[in-house]
Design a protein around this motif. Structure first.
Motif, PDB file in Angstrom:
ATOM      1  N   ASP A 182      19.318   0.328   2.752  1.00 17.21           N
ATOM      2  CA  ASP A 182      20.460   0.004   3.127  1.00 17.21           C
ATOM      3  C   ASP A 182      21.107  -1.507   3.477  1.00 17.21           C
ATOM      4  OD1 ASP A 182      21.529   1.651   1.262  1.00 17.21           O
ATOM      5  OD2 ASP A 182      22.164   2.918   2.147  1.00 17.21           O
ATOM      6  N   ALA A 183      21.350  -2.568   3.127  1.00 23.26           N
ATOM      7  CA  ALA A 183      21.384  -3.286   4.317  1.00 23.26           C
ATOM      8  C   ALA A 183      22.682  -3.571   5.168  1.00 23.26           C
ATOM      9  CB  ALA A 183      22.503  -4.745   2.856  1.00 23.26           C
ATOM     10  N   THR A 184      22.461  -2.883   6.104  1.00 24.88           N
ATOM     11  CA  THR A 184      23.425  -2.293   7.153  1.00 24.88           C
ATOM     12  C   THR A 184      22.677  -2.694   8.533  1.00 24.88           C
ATOM     13  OG1 THR A 184      22.785   0.109   7.692  1.00 24.88           O
ATOM     14  CG2 THR A 184      24.764  -0.652   6.081  1.00 24.88           C
ATOM     15  N   ASN A 197      24.471 -11.991  -0.846  1.00 19.92           N
ATOM     16  CA  ASN A 197      25.156 -10.958  -0.004  1.00 19.92           C
ATOM     17  C   ASN A 197      25.492 -12.297   1.306  1.00 19.92           C
ATOM     18  OD1 ASN A 197      25.122  -9.880   2.513  1.00 19.92           O
ATOM     19  ND2 ASN A 197      24.496  -7.754   1.418  1.00 19.92           N
ATOM     20  N   ASN A 242      26.601 -11.552   4.057  1.00 19.18           N
ATOM     21  CA  ASN A 242      27.742 -10.602   5.108  1.00 19.18           C
ATOM     22  C   ASN A 242      26.694 -10.483   6.340  1.00 19.18           C
ATOM     23  OD1 ASN A 242      29.514  -9.015   3.513  1.00 19.18           O
ATOM     24  ND2 ASN A 242      28.491  -7.514   3.139  1.00 19.18           N
ATOM     25  N   ILE A 294      17.217  -9.741   2.115  1.00 18.79           N
ATOM     26  CA  ILE A 294      18.756  -9.112   2.334  1.00 18.79           C
ATOM     27  C   ILE A 294      18.513  -9.198   0.615  1.00 18.79           C
ATOM     28  CG2 ILE A 294      20.923  -8.847   2.649  1.00 18.79           C
ATOM     29  CD1 ILE A 294      18.919  -7.650   4.831  1.00 18.79           C
ATOM     30  N   GLU A 342      21.588  -8.474  -2.351  1.00 16.69           N
ATOM     31  CA  GLU A 342      22.893  -7.376  -2.198  1.00 16.69           C
ATOM     32  C   GLU A 342      23.402  -6.210  -1.047  1.00 16.69           C
ATOM     33  OE1 GLU A 342      21.956  -6.404  -6.250  1.00 16.69           O
ATOM     34  OE2 GLU A 342      22.336  -8.567  -6.997  1.00 16.69           O
ATOM     35  N   ASP A 343      23.403  -5.458  -1.575  1.00 19.75           N
ATOM     36  CA  ASP A 343      23.272  -3.782  -0.718  1.00 19.75           C
ATOM     37  C   ASP A 343      22.168  -3.843  -0.062  1.00 19.75           C
ATOM     38  OD1 ASP A 343      22.788  -2.980  -3.562  1.00 19.75           O
ATOM     39  OD2 ASP A 343      24.420  -1.693  -3.235  1.00 19.75           O
ATOM     40  N   LYS A 344      21.182  -4.249  -0.380  1.00 22.32           N
ATOM     41  CA  LYS A 344      19.624  -3.590  -0.067  1.00 22.32           C
ATOM     42  C   LYS A 344      19.093  -4.494   0.832  1.00 22.32           C
ATOM     43  CE  LYS A 344      19.454   0.355  -2.214  1.00 22.32           C
ATOM     44  NZ  LYS A 344      19.592   1.501  -1.803  1.00 22.32           N
TER      45      LYS A 344
END
Length: 333
Positions: free
Chosen positions: A85-87, A115, A117, A151, A153-155
């Motif tokens: 996950d992209a955190t 993304n 963020n 990065i 989207e959310d991955k």
């Protein structure tokens, strides 16, 4: 590195950053090359323009390295160490696990798709600091290891670059840089991708019955194939001979694609870009009749179960079927 034990051999994930020439062709080129070398793909997935292939334990083989060296429509090949996950927490965890594999110099390159963020520069700084340990150093010009972080989207996908496309080589082989030039010919990247789609290995015989200036033959010859070309115009045969003079196994014939001077089932693959009837010279009939006759001849001389890759500026599905060939797929460029 992501590894998963299957049937006694580890599976490794490789990422291919596809170029944007076409939506489907870059991926199809890679799949065709894996089929060419008989390397089994366990799983296929895609995140935007990053194609992910799970491959069973073939990464170190000479065949795999030859395969990736041939790719035309991908910017680079990545050995994937983490898909998460992209955190920031997950990215830091992946970097800390990866850093023990880095020796000598390294650099970090971040690419963000869809993304907002994250900041590219901030992520490069953070990942670079997480990867640092005693005995390694940052080298932005010529790193021993280039760590790539996507990065998407959310991955997040992290790994090391194991191959980059030879941009300079393709640029040096652009049609107007060759000894003989004619307008309307294929660029080297596309010509090479089409050859790869034919699923030929080095030392196999490739024919282009509409050789023109020899661009398709040049790319095939540079990959070690025995290349044969035919053209109805003497000036094209002479000019293509100039363009191919550095190849060891290349032959050119003045002749007609409608009556190919080859035995039945004697050619391993055909890749060709027939004339479109606008800027090219056509003798003895219409472009439609030329296609029909040439495709029948291609079917005759092609070995059973092998591939022909044909460019056309018009629908040719019916003509392909009438010639006795089986249409596998089609792409719009």
């Amino acid at each position: 590195m992501i590894k998963e034990e299957k049937a006694g051999r580890p599976c490794v994930i490789y990422g291919f950053e596809l170029s944007g020439e076409d939506e489907r062709l870059p991926e199809a080129e890679i799949i065709a090359l894996f089929e060419t070398y008989g390397i089994e793909i366990e799983r296929i997935s895609r995140l935007n323009r990053l194609l992910l292939l799970e491959v069973r334990g073939e990464g170190g083989s000479p065949e795999f390295h030859e395969l990736i060296s041939r790719i035309a429509l991908s910017h680079l090949v990545l050995e994937v160490f983490a898909l998460t996950d992209a955190t920031l927490e997950e990215i830091e965890s992946a970097a800390l696990k990866m850093r023990e594999r880095i020796r000598g110099s390294y650099a970090v390159d971040v690419k963000i798709w869809n993304n907002r963020n994250f900041s590219t520069l901030e992520l490069e700084r953070l990942v670079g600091s997480w990867l640092y340990h005693r005995g390694v150093w940052v080298d932005l010009k010529e790193p021993g290891t280039l760590v790539k972080l996507y990065i998407i989207e959310d991955k997040a996908v992290m790994g090391k670059v194991i191959h980059t496309r030879d941009r300079r080589g393709f640029r040096d082989r652009l049609p107007h840089h060759r000894p003989f030039f004619a307008p309307g010919v294929l660029k080297p990247k596309l010509a090479r991708a089409l050859v790869n789609m034919s699923r030929l290995k080095p030392s196999e015989r490739l024919l282009d019955p509409f050789a023109g200036t020899g661009g398709i033959l040049l790319e095939a010859g540079l990959m070690g194939m025995v290349v044969m070309g035919l053209d109805i115009q003497e000036k094209m045969v002479r000019g293509a001979s100039e363009n191919l003079r550095e190849l060891e196994h290349a032959s050119l014939i003045l002749g007609d694609a409608r009556t190919l001077p080859f035995k039945d089932a004697s050619v391993d693959g055909v890749v060709t870009d027939p004339p479109y009837g606008r800027s090219s010279k056509i003798k003895g009939g219409s472009i439609e009749m030329l296609y029909r006759s040439a495709l029948c001849e291609i079917n005759r001389i092609l070995k059973y179960g092998r591939f022909a890759v044909i460019l056309a500026d018009r629908p040719v599905e019916e003509v392909i079927t009438e010639a006795g060939l089986l249409l596998i797929d089609r792409y719009s460029l």
